[in-house]
Design an enzyme around this catalytic site. Structure first.
Site, PDB file in Angstrom:
ATOM      1  N   ASP A 169      -6.062  -3.401  -6.094  1.00 55.78           N
ATOM      2  CA  ASP A 169      -7.188  -2.839  -5.355  1.00 55.78           C
ATOM      3  C   ASP A 169      -6.899  -1.354  -5.157  1.00 55.78           C
ATOM      4  OD1 ASP A 169      -9.250  -2.226  -3.709  1.00 55.78           O
ATOM      5  OD2 ASP A 169      -8.513  -3.357  -1.979  1.00 55.78           O
ATOM      6  N   GLU A 187       0.858  -1.192   0.000  1.00 55.27           N
ATOM      7  CA  GLU A 187       0.000   0.000   0.000  1.00 55.27           C
ATOM      8  C   GLU A 187       0.894   1.241   0.000  1.00 55.27           C
ATOM      9  OE1 GLU A 187      -3.384   1.090   0.125  1.00 55.27           O
ATOM     10  OE2 GLU A 187      -2.404   3.047   0.264  1.00 55.27           O
TER      11      GLU A 187
HETATM   12  N1  AG3 Z   1     -10.986   0.622  -4.316  1.00 51.30           N
HETATM   13  C1  AG3 Z   1     -11.759   0.946  -5.488  1.00 51.30           C
HETATM   14  C2  AG3 Z   1     -12.744   2.045  -5.251  1.00 51.30           C
HETATM   15  C3  AG3 Z   1     -13.116   2.799  -6.457  1.00 51.30           C
HETATM   16  C4  AG3 Z   1     -14.355   3.576  -6.189  1.00 51.30           C
HETATM   17  N2  AG3 Z   1     -14.518   4.643  -7.089  1.00 51.30           N
HETATM   18  C5  AG3 Z   1     -15.391   5.665  -6.877  1.00 51.30           C
HETATM   19  N3  AG3 Z   1     -16.149   5.676  -5.835  1.00 51.30           N
HETATM   20  N4  AG3 Z   1     -15.434   6.631  -7.744  1.00 51.30           N
HETATM   21  C6  AG3 Z   1     -11.722   0.165  -3.216  1.00 51.30           C
HETATM   22  C7  AG3 Z   1     -10.901  -0.007  -2.014  1.00 51.30           C
HETATM   23  C8  AG3 Z   1     -11.486  -1.049  -1.143  1.00 51.30           C
HETATM   24  N5  AG3 Z   1     -10.491  -1.960  -0.701  1.00 51.30           N
END
Ligand code: AG3
Length: 275
Positions: free
Chosen positions: A158, A109
């Site tokens: 992710d 991360e």
């Molecule tokens: N990651 C992807 C989230 C994307 C959402 N996009 C938006 N709301 N415009 C999620 C992280 C969870 N582990």
């Protein structure tokens, strides 16, 4: 009498937004990478937002986290034992891989604050980082892969939306370094945005992967708090992508039928990626 109502809104365009009525704002911090906010909402429990975009809510995070982990898990031709998570600083994806019994999970991360915030406000996700099978690395995922010599059965991306710091994670160069880190028959999955509101994000991921992997497939899931509620994931591998046929343990969203059905794309999505 209640005079003031507080709302958090994610703006999709000048003319459209999704709003959550909130009881409280629990945190707002500007990090070296982004702004992180946490709200206590009325309908979705706690909500984590990055740069004004919803990353997860307590109520519906299970959909995203099950779908980004279980689909590649059951599509791998051999039972996966290791995974690399790029992003995922909340710990939700690592939690799901632990449930699936993976032996070695590396989570890279970029923003240590995402991990800290999650430890404080989303312990049911971030507690996965305390498990001895999980190695948490704070650093840039693309840089990590350049140095990395390990092999992983599954690699998932992710990340936030494919604009800003995460954009590099949707390009061919990145997928090339992913490929080097995959074991034989390994699979990569990236979240690739809303096909309706972010068609270019999906195209970017699909076309980028297509240049690097023999087989690429798109699947979708219903995630109520993401733009349009209809979300895509893009999967690539040099091995054929078909379900291994193991007995599938249902989750809260995922089950054997979802595994099959998630790859049935509406015509407009199909045309997006075949055009
Ligand atoms: N990651 C992807 C989230 C994307 C959402 N996009 C938006 N709301 N415009 C999620 C992280 C969870 N582990």
């Amino acid at each position: 009498m209640r005079l003031i109502e507080n709302w958090f809104s994610e703006r999709y365009s000048e003319n459209l937004q999704l709003s959550f009525r909130v009881m409280d704002q629990l945190l707002s911090v500007k990090t070296d990478f982004q702004r992180i906010d946490v709200f206590e909402t009325y309908d979705f429990g706690k909500l984590l937002s990055i740069d004004g975009t919803v990353q997860l809510t307590e109520k519906d995070e299970f959909v995203y986290h099950e779908m980004i982990t279980r689909v590649p898990y059951f599509m791998a031709s051999r039972k996966p034992r290791s995974a690399l998570i790029i992003g995922g600083g909340d710990g939700g994806a690592a939690r799901e891989f632990l449930k699936l019994g993976l032996e070695r999970i590396t989570n890279v991360e970029i923003d240590s604050q995402v991990v800290e915030v999650s430890r404080k406000f989303f312990p049911s996700l971030a507690s996965s980082f305390s498990d001895s099978r999980v190695t948490l690395i704070i650093g840039d995922g693309a840089e990590f892969l350049k140095e990395n010599r390990d092999k992983f059965d599954i690699i998932i991306v992710d990340s936030t939306d494919p604009v800003g710091p995460a954009e590099v994670l949707f390009h061919k160069e990145f997928y090339n370094s992913v490929k080097k880190a995959l074991s034989k028959d390994g699979i990569i999955v990236t979240q690739s945005g809303s096909p309706f509101y972010q068609p270019n994000g999906l195209k970017l991921a699909y076309n980028g992967m297509k240049e690097v992997f023999r087989n690429v497939s798109v699947y979708t899931a219903f995630i109520p708090t993401y733009p349009s509620g209809f979300w895509s994931f893009t999967m690539g591998s040099d091995s054929p992508l078909s379900a291994r046929g193991d007995e599938v343990d249902p989750g809260k969203y995922f089950n054997a039928r979802v595994l099959e059905g998630a790859f049935s794309l509406p015509q407009f999505v199909y045309e997006l990626i075949s055009g």
